[in-house]
Design a protein around this motif. Structure first.
Motif, short mmCIF file in Angstrom:
data_model
loop_
_atom_site.label_atom_id
_atom_site.label_comp_id
_atom_site.label_asym_id
_atom_site.label_seq_id
_atom_site.Cartn_x
_atom_site.Cartn_y
_atom_site.Cartn_z
N LEU A 89 1.23 -1.28 -0.02
CA LEU A 89 0.17 0.14 -0.29
C LEU A 89 1.08 1.48 -0.41
N LEU A 90 1.88 1.40 0.64
CA LEU A 90 2.53 2.13 1.30
C LEU A 90 4.32 2.51 0.71
N GLY A 91 4.34 1.70 0.13
CA GLY A 91 5.86 1.65 -0.63
C GLY A 91 6.71 0.84 0.76
N ALA A 92 8.00 0.59 0.17
CA ALA A 92 9.32 -0.17 0.69
C ALA A 92 9.64 0.52 2.34
N ASN A 93 9.53 2.25 2.54
CA ASN A 93 10.24 2.50 3.62
C ASN A 93 9.05 3.12 4.63
N VAL A 94 7.76 2.30 4.20
CA VAL A 94 6.29 1.99 5.44
C VAL A 94 6.81 2.10 6.83
N ASN A 95 7.00 3.25 7.87
CA ASN A 95 7.17 2.81 8.96
C ASN A 95 6.25 1.44 9.94
N LEU A 96 7.04 0.36 10.62
CA LEU A 96 6.29 -0.22 10.98
C LEU A 96 6.49 -0.62 12.34
N GLY A 97 5.96 -1.15 13.52
CA GLY A 97 6.11 -1.29 15.03
C GLY A 97 6.39 -2.84 14.92
N ASN A 98 6.35 -3.31 16.35
CA ASN A 98 6.03 -4.57 16.74
C ASN A 98 6.16 -5.59 16.01
N ILE A 99 7.64 -5.22 15.63
CA ILE A 99 8.34 -6.29 14.85
C ILE A 99 9.25 -6.80 15.72
N GLY A 100 9.16 -8.51 15.65
CA GLY A 100 9.72 -9.63 16.06
C GLY A 100 11.20 -9.31 15.95
N THR A 101 12.11 -9.84 16.96
CA THR A 101 13.33 -10.25 17.07
C THR A 101 13.91 -10.96 15.83
N ASN A 102 13.69 -11.79 15.29
CA ASN A 102 13.60 -12.81 14.64
C ASN A 102 13.31 -11.99 13.24
N ASP A 103 12.34 -12.02 13.42
CA ASP A 103 11.23 -10.67 11.82
C ASP A 103 12.28 -10.07 11.21
N VAL A 104 13.08 -9.40 11.68
CA VAL A 104 13.85 -8.00 11.32
C VAL A 104 14.79 -8.44 9.94
N ILE A 105 15.14 -9.14 9.60
CA ILE A 105 15.69 -10.04 8.37
C ILE A 105 14.26 -9.86 7.52
N PRO A 106 13.56 -11.36 7.93
CA PRO A 106 12.74 -11.47 7.28
C PRO A 106 12.25 -10.31 6.73
N LEU A 107 11.60 -9.73 7.64
CA LEU A 107 10.84 -8.33 6.85
C LEU A 107 11.68 -7.47 5.94
N GLU A 108 12.94 -6.92 6.30
CA GLU A 108 13.89 -6.63 5.10
C GLU A 108 13.57 -7.24 3.57
N CYS A 109 13.61 -8.47 3.64
CA CYS A 109 12.89 -9.45 2.79
C CYS A 109 12.11 -8.76 1.89
N LEU A 110 11.09 -8.67 3.07
CA LEU A 110 9.71 -7.85 1.93
C LEU A 110 10.06 -6.91 1.24
N ARG A 111 10.16 -5.64 2.03
CA ARG A 111 10.62 -4.33 1.82
C ARG A 111 11.62 -4.97 0.14
N LEU A 112 12.77 -5.33 0.32
CA LEU A 112 13.54 -5.93 -0.86
C LEU A 112 12.84 -6.22 -2.05
N GLY A 113 11.77 -6.70 -1.52
CA GLY A 113 10.99 -7.95 -3.10
C GLY A 113 11.89 -8.82 -2.99
N LEU A 114 12.42 -9.42 -1.99
CA LEU A 114 13.54 -11.06 -1.72
C LEU A 114 12.21 -12.10 -1.45
N ARG A 115 11.05 -12.05 -1.55
CA ARG A 115 10.54 -12.96 -0.68
C ARG A 115 9.18 -12.95 -1.94
N GLY A 116 8.22 -14.45 -2.02
CA GLY A 116 7.28 -14.24 -2.79
C GLY A 116 6.22 -13.13 -3.17
N ASP A 117 6.04 -12.57 -1.53
CA ASP A 117 5.01 -12.17 -1.20
C ASP A 117 4.75 -10.54 -1.83
N THR A 118 5.93 -9.71 -1.91
CA THR A 118 6.54 -8.91 -2.39
C THR A 118 7.55 -8.61 -3.69
#
Length: 230
Positions: free
Chosen positions: A195-224
């Motif tokens: 909806l808002l792009g790769a740099n959208v402000n997201l919070g309550n991210i689990g410590t084990n999800d930081v890198i998986p989230l960065e992959c989502l932001r960069l289009g390095l997962r199937g979802d994006t």
């Protein structure tokens, strides 16, 4: 979201993920019972990461009429960022804005949270907008849209589904850069990135999800994956 990491776990988080973290929150009231609190605060700050305490801890002080003691605690652990919330207790909104204003005038970065932690309390979109506008005017740097660490209240339905109509209405009146969306679940993160792009402000991210989230932001997962292709 640091929910009680050991010192070694905090160091490992920094080693693996500090490049992808702007802010770390000590979740809910964990700061009061974390023995290595100051050490972790120093560690995070040395790596250019803002640190603040969960809004529930602020409310625990306020409900006991201990605002001055809260300010002393913040000063003692050398924080310059706070979260002001009223998701668990009933607080006059003008009083909440007064707290925001007092802290902002002390040159403290203020996050203020809108939304309830109970799924039985529903706020109309117009009310979300009204509260957000007023809190930003009082001195909040950004407003946090409530979802809890479970992602099943506030912005979301009980099953974690996004209340897209609510978000659409909010974005008509509140600049996207002034909102931090709590999005602990992957499907919620995907929604906001699309909806808002790769740099959208997201919070309550689990410590084990930081890198998986960065992959989502960069289009390095199937979802994006296709978001970044012409």
């Amino acid at each position: 979201m640091d929910k009680g990491l050991s010192t070694q776990e905090a160091k490992s988080l920094i080693e693996s993920s500090s490049s992808f973290i702007d802010i770390i929150k000590f979740g809910f009231g964990t700061a009061l019972i974390t023995k290595n609190l100051k050490e972790k605060v120093d560690l995070y700050k040395r790596h250019g990461i803002k640190v603040y305490l969960g809004g529930t801890l602020f409310e625990a002080f306020i409900v006991r009429n201990m605002f001055d003691e809260y300010c002393d605690f913040i000063q003692e652990i050398e924080l310059d960022t706070v979260e002001i919330s009223d998701g668990s207790i009933k607080m006059d909104h003008d009083k909440k804005c007064e707290y925001i204003s007092i802290l902002a005038k002390k040159k403290i970065t203020v996050f203020s949270e809108v939304g309830y932690k109970s799924s039985s309390k529903i706020i109309a979109p117009s009310k979300w907008i009204q509260l957000m506008k007023k809190e930003l005017a009082a001195g909040s740097w950004k407003v946090i849209a409530e979802a809890r660490e479970s992602g099943n209240v506030g912005l979301y339905r009980s099953g974690g589904e996004v209340r897209s109509d609510l978000i659409e209405e909010i974005l008509k009146k509140i600049p996207k850069e002034k909102i931090l969306w709590e999005a602990p679940q992957k499907k919620q993160q995907v929604f906001f990135i699309k909806l808002l792009g790769a740099n959208v402000n997201l919070g309550n991210i689990g410590t084990n999800d930081v890198i998986p989230l960065e992959c989502l932001r960069l289009g390095l997962r199937g979802d994006t994956f296709f978001n970044f292709l012409k």
